[in-house]
Design a protein around this motif. Sequence first.
Motif, PDB file in Angstrom:
ATOM      1  N   THR A  85      60.122  -1.367  -3.006  1.00  0.00           N
ATOM      2  CA  THR A  85      59.564  -1.380  -1.474  1.00  0.00           C
ATOM      3  C   THR A  85      59.652  -0.037  -0.828  1.00  0.00           C
ATOM      4  O   THR A  85      60.513   0.666  -1.114  1.00  0.00           O
ATOM      5  CB  THR A  85      60.096  -2.696  -0.590  1.00  0.00           C
ATOM      6  OG1 THR A  85      61.586  -2.315  -0.550  1.00  0.00           O
ATOM      7  CG2 THR A  85      59.988  -3.948  -1.384  1.00  0.00           C
ATOM      8  N   ILE A  86      59.168  -0.052   0.633  1.00  0.00           N
ATOM      9  CA  ILE A  86      59.418   1.355   1.167  1.00  0.00           C
ATOM     10  C   ILE A  86      60.991   1.057   1.806  1.00  0.00           C
ATOM     11  O   ILE A  86      61.416   2.355   1.556  1.00  0.00           O
ATOM     12  CB  ILE A  86      58.460   1.164   2.440  1.00  0.00           C
ATOM     13  CG1 ILE A  86      56.975   1.334   2.182  1.00  0.00           C
ATOM     14  CG2 ILE A  86      58.642   2.246   3.479  1.00  0.00           C
ATOM     15  CD1 ILE A  86      55.845   0.969   3.336  1.00  0.00           C
TER      16      ILE A  86
ATOM     17  N   PRO B 189      56.594   6.519   7.765  1.00  0.00           N
ATOM     18  CA  PRO B 189      55.987   6.302   6.570  1.00  0.00           C
ATOM     19  C   PRO B 189      54.530   5.689   6.297  1.00  0.00           C
ATOM     20  O   PRO B 189      53.725   5.982   5.827  1.00  0.00           O
ATOM     21  CB  PRO B 189      56.830   5.469   5.994  1.00  0.00           C
ATOM     22  CG  PRO B 189      58.346   5.701   6.508  1.00  0.00           C
ATOM     23  CD  PRO B 189      58.001   5.847   7.996  1.00  0.00           C
ATOM     24  N   SER B 190      54.370   4.760   7.485  1.00  0.00           N
ATOM     25  CA  SER B 190      53.189   4.062   7.381  1.00  0.00           C
ATOM     26  C   SER B 190      52.123   4.879   8.291  1.00  0.00           C
ATOM     27  O   SER B 190      50.869   4.873   7.884  1.00  0.00           O
ATOM     28  CB  SER B 190      53.252   2.656   8.435  1.00  0.00           C
ATOM     29  OG  SER B 190      53.783   3.014   9.701  1.00  0.00           O
TER      30      SER B 190
ATOM     31  N   ASP C 150      57.577  -5.299   8.877  1.00  0.00           N
ATOM     32  CA  ASP C 150      58.225  -5.705   7.810  1.00  0.00           C
ATOM     33  C   ASP C 150      58.484  -4.450   7.205  1.00  0.00           C
ATOM     34  O   ASP C 150      57.751  -3.709   6.690  1.00  0.00           O
ATOM     35  CB  ASP C 150      57.362  -6.686   6.957  1.00  0.00           C
ATOM     36  CG  ASP C 150      58.009  -7.166   5.504  1.00  0.00           C
ATOM     37  OD1 ASP C 150      59.192  -6.551   5.142  1.00  0.00           O
ATOM     38  OD2 ASP C 150      57.783  -8.210   5.163  1.00  0.00           O
ATOM     39  N   LEU C 151      59.871  -4.040   6.935  1.00  0.00           N
ATOM     40  CA  LEU C 151      60.238  -2.906   6.234  1.00  0.00           C
ATOM     41  C   LEU C 151      59.832  -2.788   5.096  1.00  0.00           C
ATOM     42  O   LEU C 151      60.037  -1.843   4.198  1.00  0.00           O
ATOM     43  CB  LEU C 151      61.694  -2.618   6.738  1.00  0.00           C
ATOM     44  CG  LEU C 151      62.154  -2.232   8.112  1.00  0.00           C
ATOM     45  CD1 LEU C 151      63.343  -2.138   8.377  1.00  0.00           C
ATOM     46  CD2 LEU C 151      61.368  -1.224   8.646  1.00  0.00           C
ATOM     47  N   ARG C 152      59.496  -3.713   4.465  1.00  0.00           N
ATOM     48  CA  ARG C 152      59.306  -3.865   2.825  1.00  0.00           C
ATOM     49  C   ARG C 152      57.825  -3.513   2.773  1.00  0.00           C
ATOM     50  O   ARG C 152      57.381  -2.536   1.696  1.00  0.00           O
ATOM     51  CB  ARG C 152      59.423  -5.165   2.252  1.00  0.00           C
ATOM     52  CG  ARG C 152      61.031  -5.518   2.295  1.00  0.00           C
ATOM     53  CD  ARG C 152      61.329  -7.000   2.034  1.00  0.00           C
ATOM     54  NE  ARG C 152      62.640  -7.312   2.137  1.00  0.00           N
ATOM     55  CZ  ARG C 152      63.227  -7.853   3.044  1.00  0.00           C
ATOM     56  NH1 ARG C 152      62.502  -7.848   4.208  1.00  0.00           N
ATOM     57  NH2 ARG C 152      64.504  -8.066   3.120  1.00  0.00           N
ATOM     58  N   THR C 153      56.861  -3.774   3.639  1.00  0.00           N
ATOM     59  CA  THR C 153      55.641  -3.517   3.412  1.00  0.00           C
ATOM     60  C   THR C 153      55.044  -2.632   4.584  1.00  0.00           C
ATOM     61  O   THR C 153      53.919  -2.066   4.351  1.00  0.00           O
ATOM     62  CB  THR C 153      54.643  -4.606   3.342  1.00  0.00           C
ATOM     63  OG1 THR C 153      54.923  -5.555   4.603  1.00  0.00           O
ATOM     64  CG2 THR C 153      55.223  -5.790   2.164  1.00  0.00           C
ATOM     65  N   PHE C 154      55.602  -2.547   5.722  1.00  0.00           N
ATOM     66  CA  PHE C 154      55.408  -1.978   6.819  1.00  0.00           C
ATOM     67  C   PHE C 154      54.127  -2.764   7.584  1.00  0.00           C
ATOM     68  O   PHE C 154      53.471  -2.205   8.555  1.00  0.00           O
ATOM     69  CB  PHE C 154      55.104  -0.327   6.666  1.00  0.00           C
ATOM     70  CG  PHE C 154      56.377   0.271   6.852  1.00  0.00           C
ATOM     71  CD1 PHE C 154      56.519   1.335   7.887  1.00  0.00           C
ATOM     72  CD2 PHE C 154      57.489   0.136   6.489  1.00  0.00           C
ATOM     73  CE1 PHE C 154      57.699   1.911   8.206  1.00  0.00           C
ATOM     74  CE2 PHE C 154      58.710   0.758   6.241  1.00  0.00           C
ATOM     75  CZ  PHE C 154      58.828   1.954   7.381  1.00  0.00           C
TER      76      PHE C 154
ATOM     77  N   GLY D 245      54.780  -2.323  17.319  1.00  0.00           N
ATOM     78  CA  GLY D 245      53.490  -2.864  17.392  1.00  0.00           C
ATOM     79  C   GLY D 245      53.350  -3.279  18.976  1.00  0.00           C
ATOM     80  O   GLY D 245      52.183  -3.959  19.245  1.00  0.00           O
ATOM     81  N   ILE D 246      53.912  -2.561  20.017  1.00  0.00           N
ATOM     82  CA  ILE D 246      53.745  -2.954  21.182  1.00  0.00           C
ATOM     83  C   ILE D 246      52.619  -1.768  21.649  1.00  0.00           C
ATOM     84  O   ILE D 246      53.043  -0.832  21.935  1.00  0.00           O
ATOM     85  CB  ILE D 246      55.097  -2.898  22.174  1.00  0.00           C
ATOM     86  CG1 ILE D 246      56.134  -3.853  21.461  1.00  0.00           C
ATOM     87  CG2 ILE D 246      54.752  -3.274  23.701  1.00  0.00           C
ATOM     88  CD1 ILE D 246      55.753  -5.431  21.623  1.00  0.00           C
ATOM     89  N   ALA D 247      51.635  -2.192  22.129  1.00  0.00           N
ATOM     90  CA  ALA D 247      50.569  -1.163  22.490  1.00  0.00           C
ATOM     91  C   ALA D 247      50.246  -0.987  23.600  1.00  0.00           C
ATOM     92  O   ALA D 247      49.609  -0.126  24.273  1.00  0.00           O
ATOM     93  CB  ALA D 247      49.353  -1.576  21.521  1.00  0.00           C
ATOM     94  N   GLY D 248      50.495  -1.999  24.523  1.00  0.00           N
ATOM     95  CA  GLY D 248      50.273  -2.079  26.121  1.00  0.00           C
ATOM     96  C   GLY D 248      50.744  -3.206  26.718  1.00  0.00           C
ATOM     97  O   GLY D 248      51.409  -4.021  26.258  1.00  0.00           O
ATOM     98  N   GLU D 249      50.259  -3.469  27.842  1.00  0.00           N
ATOM     99  CA  GLU D 249      50.589  -4.424  28.954  1.00  0.00           C
ATOM    100  C   GLU D 249      50.456  -5.788  28.402  1.00  0.00           C
ATOM    101  O   GLU D 249      51.241  -6.555  28.378  1.00  0.00           O
ATOM    102  CB  GLU D 249      49.961  -4.388  30.432  1.00  0.00           C
ATOM    103  CG  GLU D 249      50.445  -5.388  31.205  1.00  0.00           C
ATOM    104  CD  GLU D 249      49.697  -5.204  32.830  1.00  0.00           C
ATOM    105  OE1 GLU D 249      50.072  -5.921  33.375  1.00  0.00           O
ATOM    106  OE2 GLU D 249      48.861  -4.094  32.640  1.00  0.00           O
TER     107      GLU D 249
END
Length: 263
Positions: free
Chosen positions: A2-3, A57-58, A186-190, A217-221
């Motif tokens: 995994t990653i 990495p992703s 998920d640090l195994r798959t990102f 994964g926080i993109a905005g308000e």
Amino acid sequence: MTILETILQEKRLEVKRMLLDEPKACEQNRPARPSLFQTLKNADDLQVIAEIKRASPSKGLIAEGANPVLQAQQYEQAGAACISVLTDGPFFKGSFDDLSDVANHVEIPILCKDFMIHEVQIDRSKQAGASVILLIVAALDDMTLKRLYDYATELGLEVLVEVHDPSELQRALSIDAKLIGVNNRDLRTFHVDLEKTEEVAAHFPFDENRVLISESGIAGEEDAIRVANVGASAVLVGETLMRSSSVQDSVRSLRVKKAGTPL
């Protein structure tokens, strides 16, 4: 592999090199920083842990030529509660020099973001000026997790313990972690899924003296409101802020009202 396993394999080699190096000089005498835990606990609105992140990495390169000091100063001026500095070189293009440079120019809490597996990394973090370190439950067995947590707290560092699901939350609680972050990645798959914060929040002991942080994964308000509504006290945001044309506006948009403590 995994990653995460690939990264940890590299970390083991890195730790061996660190242990062979001459001991680093003691950390500089910097002013004490505010407690991240108390900052998050006492705030009425969602706080922002703003990350300096050149690559991942992703996503590959995100902001390769970014100046960490200028970025950190923008974060501090925008009202961030803490600055996270990625110190991993091979996968995230960071360094302990970045951390030290940032520590010399801002006064708010500083998180050393790395894959910690050995005390020598914690020593380096403190020497470079970190006031908070990250321990990732998925990367450590129970004995090592507790040993490193105790070692860091004895050095006067705060510890952000990162989990990904309710079972990892229980492992964090077993060492009495106060700052608990949910990595939506998920640090195994990102793969990233904000439902992870909601899933962990459903099991989180909000009635105890602990705070929940939503990471990745926080993109905005809209995303900030979503995690605040389930009890998060802060968000850790890197890529969105590194790509932003206005750090001030982006940080302000994330500082939504905190929800009442969930029942």
